[in-house]
Design a protein around this motif. Structure first.
Motif, PDB file in Angstrom:
ATOM      1  N   ARG A   1     120.417  26.268  -4.058  1.00 56.81           N
ATOM      2  CA  ARG A   1     120.314  25.528  -5.311  1.00 56.81           C
ATOM      3  C   ARG A   1     120.548  26.509  -6.456  1.00 56.81           C
ATOM      4  N   VAL A   2     121.037  26.005  -7.577  1.00 53.16           N
ATOM      5  CA  VAL A   2     121.204  26.827  -8.774  1.00 53.16           C
ATOM      6  C   VAL A   2     120.169  26.394  -9.805  1.00 53.16           C
ATOM      7  N   LEU A   3     119.481  27.363 -10.398  1.00 52.95           N
ATOM      8  CA  LEU A   3     118.502  27.114 -11.446  1.00 52.95           C
ATOM      9  C   LEU A   3     118.920  27.861 -12.702  1.00 52.95           C
ATOM     10  N   SER A   4     118.431  27.401 -13.820  1.00 49.57           N
ATOM     11  CA  SER A   4     118.615  28.172 -15.049  1.00 49.57           C
ATOM     12  C   SER A   4     117.568  29.287 -15.040  1.00 49.57           C
ATOM     13  N   PRO A   5     117.776  30.353 -15.810  1.00 44.83           N
ATOM     14  CA  PRO A   5     116.752  31.392 -15.898  1.00 44.83           C
ATOM     15  C   PRO A   5     115.398  30.821 -16.349  1.00 44.83           C
ATOM     16  N   GLY A   6     115.419  29.828 -17.232  1.00 44.51           N
ATOM     17  CA  GLY A   6     114.178  29.209 -17.689  1.00 44.51           C
ATOM     18  C   GLY A   6     113.462  28.467 -16.573  1.00 44.51           C
ATOM     19  N   GLU A   7     114.220  27.763 -15.728  1.00 43.67           N
ATOM     20  CA  GLU A   7     113.613  27.065 -14.584  1.00 43.67           C
ATOM     21  C   GLU A   7     112.988  28.063 -13.612  1.00 43.67           C
ATOM     22  N   TYR A   8     113.678  29.187 -13.408  1.00 47.50           N
ATOM     23  CA  TYR A   8     113.131  30.233 -12.542  1.00 47.50           C
ATOM     24  C   TYR A   8     111.812  30.759 -13.109  1.00 47.50           C
ATOM     25  N   GLU A   9     111.809  31.108 -14.389  1.00 50.20           N
ATOM     26  CA  GLU A   9     110.592  31.635 -15.023  1.00 50.20           C
ATOM     27  C   GLU A   9     109.456  30.615 -14.983  1.00 50.20           C
ATOM     28  N   GLU A  10     109.774  29.348 -15.212  1.00 48.40           N
ATOM     29  CA  GLU A  10     108.761  28.301 -15.189  1.00 48.40           C
ATOM     30  C   GLU A  10     108.152  28.156 -13.792  1.00 48.40           C
ATOM     31  N   ALA A  11     108.994  28.135 -12.765  1.00 48.70           N
ATOM     32  CA  ALA A  11     108.502  28.017 -11.391  1.00 48.70           C
ATOM     33  C   ALA A  11     107.646  29.220 -11.012  1.00 48.70           C
ATOM     34  N   LEU A  12     108.091  30.401 -11.383  1.00 49.44           N
ATOM     35  CA  LEU A  12     107.341  31.619 -11.092  1.00 49.44           C
ATOM     36  C   LEU A  12     105.984  31.597 -11.793  1.00 49.44           C
ATOM     37  N   GLY A  13     105.974  31.230 -13.067  1.00 49.46           N
ATOM     38  CA  GLY A  13     104.730  31.166 -13.824  1.00 49.46           C
ATOM     39  C   GLY A  13     103.760  30.150 -13.256  1.00 49.46           C
ATOM     40  N   LYS A  14     104.273  29.011 -12.818  1.00 49.34           N
ATOM     41  CA  LYS A  14     103.433  27.968 -12.238  1.00 49.34           C
ATOM     42  C   LYS A  14     102.739  28.462 -10.969  1.00 49.34           C
ATOM     43  N   LEU A  15     103.510  29.119 -10.108  1.00 44.65           N
ATOM     44  CA  LEU A  15     102.936  29.636  -8.855  1.00 44.65           C
ATOM     45  C   LEU A  15     101.949  30.769  -9.121  1.00 44.65           C
TER      46      LEU A  15
END
Length: 169
Positions: free
Chosen positions: A61-75
């Motif tokens: 899957r491709v994510l935006s850098p913001g989606e990556y940061e959001e997912a990382l922060g959530k976890l």
């Protein structure tokens, strides 16, 4: 930790941004691996599932850098996720060096997107976390998989006849 060491070595040739390892979990001690690699101005997520050293699923899957940061922060913000590398301490704070370090955590997160290595882990697993905690963690991980493309699976195609000896007409 062996997988983390391998990804650290891979980073010399590939623009790896992050890694998530969840497991072992379930009856077959499955591991779920999420590898995030910079791809132009996006982040490519490659995932795989392997119970008992057999790969049973791969997706991308491709994510935006913001989606990556959001997912990382959530976890990383989950109450049972601890900053830093795992140690030989158990959930009860005891030291047990008789077990492999892999048995001392259920979730490992590594991030290199800010130029330095940041690590988090969870000493809890499916035996020690509450059902609510497991459900929220599974939801976060599954959300990463949404909109992904399965590139390999051992699942049977929908509608495939699974009977070895079908009934005669």
């Amino acid at each position: 930790m062996n997988l983390l060491e391998g990804v650290r070595e891979l980073r010399t040739d590939e623009p790896v941004r992050g890694l998530i390892v969840y497991g072992p979990e379930g009856l077959f001690w499955a591991y779920h691996v999420f590898l995030f690699v910079a791809e132009k101005d996006q982040v490519r997520l490659n995932t795989l599932v392997f119970p008992h050293a057999r790969i049973t699923g791969k997706a991308t899957r491709v994510l935006s850098p913001g989606e990556y940061e959001e997912a990382l922060g959530k976890l990383a913000s989950r109450p049972f996720v601890i900053p830093g590398a795992p140690s030989f301490e158990t959930l009860r704070g005891e030291r047990n060096a008789n077990l492999s370090l892999e048995w001392h955590y259920g979730l490992l997160i590594a991030d290199w997107s800010r130029g330095t290595e940041r690590l988090w882990h969870s000493v809890g697993d499916e035996r020690t976390l509450s059902m609510d905690e497991l459900t929220s963690l599974a939801s976060d991980l599954n959300e990463l998989l949404s909109d992904g493309t399965t590139t390999y699976t051992t699942d049977l195609p929908e509608g495939y006849e699974t009977s070895i000896c079908p009934n005669d007409p």
